[in-house]
Design an enzyme around this catalytic site. Structure first.
Site, PDB file in Angstrom:
ATOM      1  N   LYS A  22      36.341  17.519  33.318  1.00  0.00           N
ATOM      2  CA  LYS A  22      36.997  18.148  32.405  1.00  0.00           C
ATOM      3  C   LYS A  22      38.050  19.047  32.554  1.00  0.00           C
ATOM      4  CE  LYS A  22      35.187  21.912  30.320  1.00  0.00           C
ATOM      5  NZ  LYS A  22      36.068  23.180  30.059  1.00  0.00           N
ATOM      6  N   ASN A  23      37.853  19.926  33.759  1.00  0.00           N
ATOM      7  CA  ASN A  23      38.685  20.949  34.106  1.00  0.00           C
ATOM      8  C   ASN A  23      40.019  20.577  34.769  1.00  0.00           C
ATOM      9  OD1 ASN A  23      37.186  22.917  32.814  1.00  0.00           O
ATOM     10  ND2 ASN A  23      36.317  23.994  34.509  1.00  0.00           N
ATOM     11  N   ARG A  93      39.670  27.736  24.774  1.00  0.00           N
ATOM     12  CA  ARG A  93      40.711  28.722  25.555  1.00  0.00           C
ATOM     13  C   ARG A  93      41.664  28.182  26.369  1.00  0.00           C
ATOM     14  NH1 ARG A  93      40.212  33.949  26.836  1.00  0.00           N
ATOM     15  NH2 ARG A  93      41.221  33.162  28.947  1.00  0.00           N
ATOM     16  N   CYS A 117      35.812  35.890  23.230  1.00  0.00           N
ATOM     17  CA  CYS A 117      35.187  34.811  24.035  1.00  0.00           C
ATOM     18  C   CYS A 117      33.856  35.408  24.284  1.00  0.00           C
ATOM     19  CB  CYS A 117      35.968  34.498  25.254  1.00  0.00           C
ATOM     20  SG  CYS A 117      34.984  33.274  26.160  1.00  0.00           S
ATOM     21  N   ARG A 122      38.078  37.917  29.599  1.00  0.00           N
ATOM     22  CA  ARG A 122      38.748  36.819  29.861  1.00  0.00           C
ATOM     23  C   ARG A 122      40.300  37.020  29.545  1.00  0.00           C
ATOM     24  NH1 ARG A 122      35.656  30.932  29.255  1.00  0.00           N
ATOM     25  NH2 ARG A 122      36.694  30.336  30.949  1.00  0.00           N
ATOM     26  N   ASP A 306      30.282  28.403  37.173  1.00  0.00           N
ATOM     27  CA  ASP A 306      29.928  27.113  36.305  1.00  0.00           C
ATOM     28  C   ASP A 306      28.619  26.647  36.585  1.00  0.00           C
ATOM     29  OD1 ASP A 306      32.107  27.712  34.673  1.00  0.00           O
ATOM     30  OD2 ASP A 306      32.962  25.762  34.985  1.00  0.00           O
ATOM     31  N   ARG A 398      31.359  20.126  24.304  1.00  0.00           N
ATOM     32  CA  ARG A 398      32.521  20.613  24.719  1.00  0.00           C
ATOM     33  C   ARG A 398      32.816  19.967  26.080  1.00  0.00           C
ATOM     34  NH1 ARG A 398      33.575  26.361  25.265  1.00  0.00           N
ATOM     35  NH2 ARG A 398      35.460  25.177  26.360  1.00  0.00           N
TER      36      ARG A 398
HETATM   37  C1  UD1 Z   1      38.461  28.131  34.524  1.00  0.00           C
HETATM   38  C2  UD1 Z   1      37.614  27.202  34.216  1.00  0.00           C
HETATM   39  C3  UD1 Z   1      36.157  27.440  33.819  1.00  0.00           C
HETATM   40  C4  UD1 Z   1      35.349  28.373  35.136  1.00  0.00           C
HETATM   41  C5  UD1 Z   1      36.614  29.338  35.423  1.00  0.00           C
HETATM   42  C6  UD1 Z   1      36.042  30.075  36.820  1.00  0.00           C
HETATM   43  C7  UD1 Z   1      39.092  25.566  32.983  1.00  0.00           C
HETATM   44  C8  UD1 Z   1      39.680  24.903  31.725  1.00  0.00           C
HETATM   45  N1  UD1 Z   1      37.976  26.495  32.969  1.00  0.00           N
HETATM   46  O1  UD1 Z   1      38.536  29.194  33.384  1.00  0.00           O
HETATM   47  O2  UD1 Z   1      35.299  26.462  33.574  1.00  0.00           O
HETATM   48  O3  UD1 Z   1      34.401  29.064  34.762  1.00  0.00           O
HETATM   49  O4  UD1 Z   1      37.887  28.952  35.647  1.00  0.00           O
HETATM   50  O5  UD1 Z   1      36.056  29.176  37.690  1.00  0.00           O
HETATM   51  O6  UD1 Z   1      39.443  25.244  34.226  1.00  0.00           O
HETATM   52  N2  UD1 Z   1      41.471  36.842  34.714  1.00  0.00           N
HETATM   53  C9  UD1 Z   1      42.314  37.824  34.586  1.00  0.00           C
HETATM   54  N3  UD1 Z   1      43.323  37.647  33.935  1.00  0.00           N
HETATM   55  C10 UD1 Z   1      44.059  36.290  33.897  1.00  0.00           C
HETATM   56  C11 UD1 Z   1      43.299  35.298  33.795  1.00  0.00           C
HETATM   57  C12 UD1 Z   1      41.713  35.511  34.606  1.00  0.00           C
HETATM   58  O7  UD1 Z   1      41.866  39.229  34.698  1.00  0.00           O
HETATM   59  O8  UD1 Z   1      45.082  36.466  33.287  1.00  0.00           O
HETATM   60  C13 UD1 Z   1      39.957  36.806  35.274  1.00  0.00           C
HETATM   61  C14 UD1 Z   1      39.061  36.458  34.239  1.00  0.00           C
HETATM   62  O9  UD1 Z   1      38.685  37.584  33.378  1.00  0.00           O
HETATM   63  C15 UD1 Z   1      37.886  36.131  35.456  1.00  0.00           C
HETATM   64  C16 UD1 Z   1      38.400  35.619  36.596  1.00  0.00           C
HETATM   65  O10 UD1 Z   1      39.848  35.864  36.269  1.00  0.00           O
HETATM   66  O11 UD1 Z   1      37.132  37.216  35.492  1.00  0.00           O
HETATM   67  C17 UD1 Z   1      38.458  33.982  36.708  1.00  0.00           C
HETATM   68  O12 UD1 Z   1      38.985  33.424  35.626  1.00  0.00           O
HETATM   69  P1  UD1 Z   1      39.905  32.218  35.579  1.00  0.00           P
HETATM   70  O13 UD1 Z   1      39.913  31.677  36.789  1.00  0.00           O
HETATM   71  O14 UD1 Z   1      41.349  32.461  34.804  1.00  0.00           O
HETATM   72  O15 UD1 Z   1      39.126  31.239  34.487  1.00  0.00           O
HETATM   73  P2  UD1 Z   1      39.988  30.180  33.652  1.00  0.00           P
HETATM   74  O16 UD1 Z   1      40.932  29.668  34.401  1.00  0.00           O
HETATM   75  O17 UD1 Z   1      39.702  30.862  32.209  1.00  0.00           O
END
Ligand code: UD1
Length: 419
Positions: A22-23, A93, A117, A122, A306, A398
């Site tokens: 999925k990701n 998201r 969320c 996030r 995950d 999902r």
């Molecule tokens: C992706 C995955 C999700 C997985 C996560 C962590 C997808 C679609 N989803 O989510 O399944 O659980 O990676 O492996 O690929 N953060 C910030 N600022 C930002 C972005 C992130 O502070 O602009 C923080 C988040 O709050 C979190 C950390 O960074 O604490 C990691 O999040 P992130 O890697 O961005 O997760 P996603 O990409 O949303």
């Protein structure tokens, strides 16, 4: 509303084929926005998040058709809209992944802020910071991120946190930027690598993917792609944990063992016998009860967040006491309360949950709260005595393709109830 009903107590046995990741599918589908040429992706799982992505792309003018089983054909000849509306973003998201490609291709993008969320704050600040460094003007107006740029310029982007979708957004934007972009502290997840490999087939110049420094030199235009997505490591890991919890023996096929090192290591520590081939993994528990394991989540190649909920469930019925620590997301322990309803002995302490394994759990009605948490409730139901009913299974849909069919194929007594 659909529910899943499980009668626990059957050891899982047999073989199950893993679906596309999925990701990786979501960003690769979004990458079709980068070109006016035809794109085709194989191995696409039938998931709610995939349908949401296709709806989003369709609204933007991408012509989409479903080819042979699990293949999606797309062409973004001309874009009809620059907006990702709140109605879609709030359900997924990952819709934020349109931001980079749209901005790079047509110089403007409007994406609704994702809003609340269930698994912590996030934010998307790092996505925006990266695009700003590349010269984008970004404003927030009436709940929408409005980004504009004549043509993005290559830049050095240092991510405070190795965000997965943030890295993907910036990488996609950089493929059409003027000059070279270097992303430091980039996410190293296999799904980021898969996206990079797909972009390279489109003619993008990318190196360093899979390390923490990715270098992208922009092109004037990109070609289409014809790509097969990598298998879902989280789905594979979830079935292996199910096998371990039930004392069974399961082989997952179309899997990538090299993307699951941290998870397989923990399963061995729990007492499982693991054998791997090039594209399969077999876990044999030989009827034994798993031993408790300590787990700390971390960005790849660390233990994936995950898989955190699934290991919390495993510890609930393991021999001994295990500590599961979550360092990637705050507030990702909603499943704990639900597992306690089955009789699990666990207590939260800050970002950790301390679990004393029980000989048995007892079935009960449960409520799914988010994607991975809901999978862990199904796993617990497979071992709980009596009947467990998991409500709000749309969370599971999902990210897991036909989870109840696949588990039934492995001998579980499980069925979906609608209405
Ligand atoms: C992706 C995955 C999700 C997985 C996560 C962590 C997808 C679609 N989803 O989510 O399944 O659980 O990676 O492996 O690929 N953060 C910030 N600022 C930002 C972005 C992130 O502070 O602009 C923080 C988040 O709050 C979190 C950390 O960074 O604490 C990691 O999040 P992130 O890697 O961005 O997760 P996603 O990409 O949303």
């Amino acid at each position: 509303m659909a529910r899943i009903q499980i009668a626990g107590g059957r050891p899982l046995q047999g073989t199950v084929e893993i679906s596309g990741a999925k990701n990786a599918v979501l960003p690769i589908l979004m990458a079709s926005l980068l070109t006016d040429q035809p794109c085709g992706l194989s191995g696409v799982p039938h998931l709610k998040d995939v349908t949401t992505t296709m709806e989003l792309l369709g609204q933007m003018g991408v012509e989409i058709s479903l080819g042979d089983r699990f293949r999606v054909e797309m062409q973004a000849r001309e874009l009809a809209s620059d907006t990702a509306p709140y109605e879609l973003v709030k359900t997924m998201r990952a819709s934020i992944l349109v931001l980079g490609p749209l901005l790079a291709r047509q110089g403007v993008a409007k994406v609704s802020l994702p809003g609340g969320c269930a698994i912590g704050a996030r934010p998307v600040d790092l996505h925006l910071k990266g695009l700003k460094a590349m010269g984008a003007d970004i404003q927030v107006d009436a709940g929408y991120i409005v980004a504009r740029a004549e043509r993005l310029k290559g830049a050095r982007v240092v991510l405070d946190t190795a965000t997965v979708t943030g890295t993907e957004n910036i990488m996609m934007a950089a493929t059409l930027a003027d000059g070279t972009t270097v992303i430091e502290n980039a996410a190293q997840e296999p799904e980021v690598v898969d996206l990079a490999e797909c972009l390279i087939t489109m003619g993008a110049e990318i190196s360093g993917h899979g390390t923490n420094t990715i270098t992208i030199t922009g092109r004037e235009r990109l070609a289409g792609y014809d790509y097969r997505v990598l298998p879902d490591r989280i789905e594979a890991g979830t079935f292996l944990v199910a096998a371990a919890m039930t004392g069974g023996c399961v082989r997952v096929t179309r899997a990538r063992p090299d993307t699951l090192d941290a998870v397989l290591g923990k399963l061995e520590e729990a007492g499982a016998e693991i054998t791997v081939g090039e594209d399969w993994i077999e876990l044999d528990m030989g009827g034994r009860r798993p031993k408790a394991v300590n787990v700390t989540t971390a960005p790849y190649p660390g233990f994936p967040t995950d898989m955190q909920a699934q290991f919390t469930a495993l510890n609930a019925i393991a021999e001994g006491t295990g500590v599961v620590r979550e360092t990637v997301f705050e507030n990702r322990f909603m499943h704990v309360q639900e597992l306690q309803r089955l009789g699990a002995d666990m207590r939260l302490e800050g970002n950790a949950v301390i679990i004393r394994g029980m000989e048995k759990l007892t079935g009960a009605p449960l409520m799914a709260t988010d994607l991975r948490a809901s999978a862990c409730l199904v796993l617990a139901g497979l071992v709980a005595e009596g009947e467990t009913v998991v409500d709000r299974v749309y969370h599971i849909d999902r990210g897991y393709e036909n989870i109840e069919e696949k588990l039934r194929q492995l001998g579980a007594d499980i069925r979906r109830m609608t209405g």
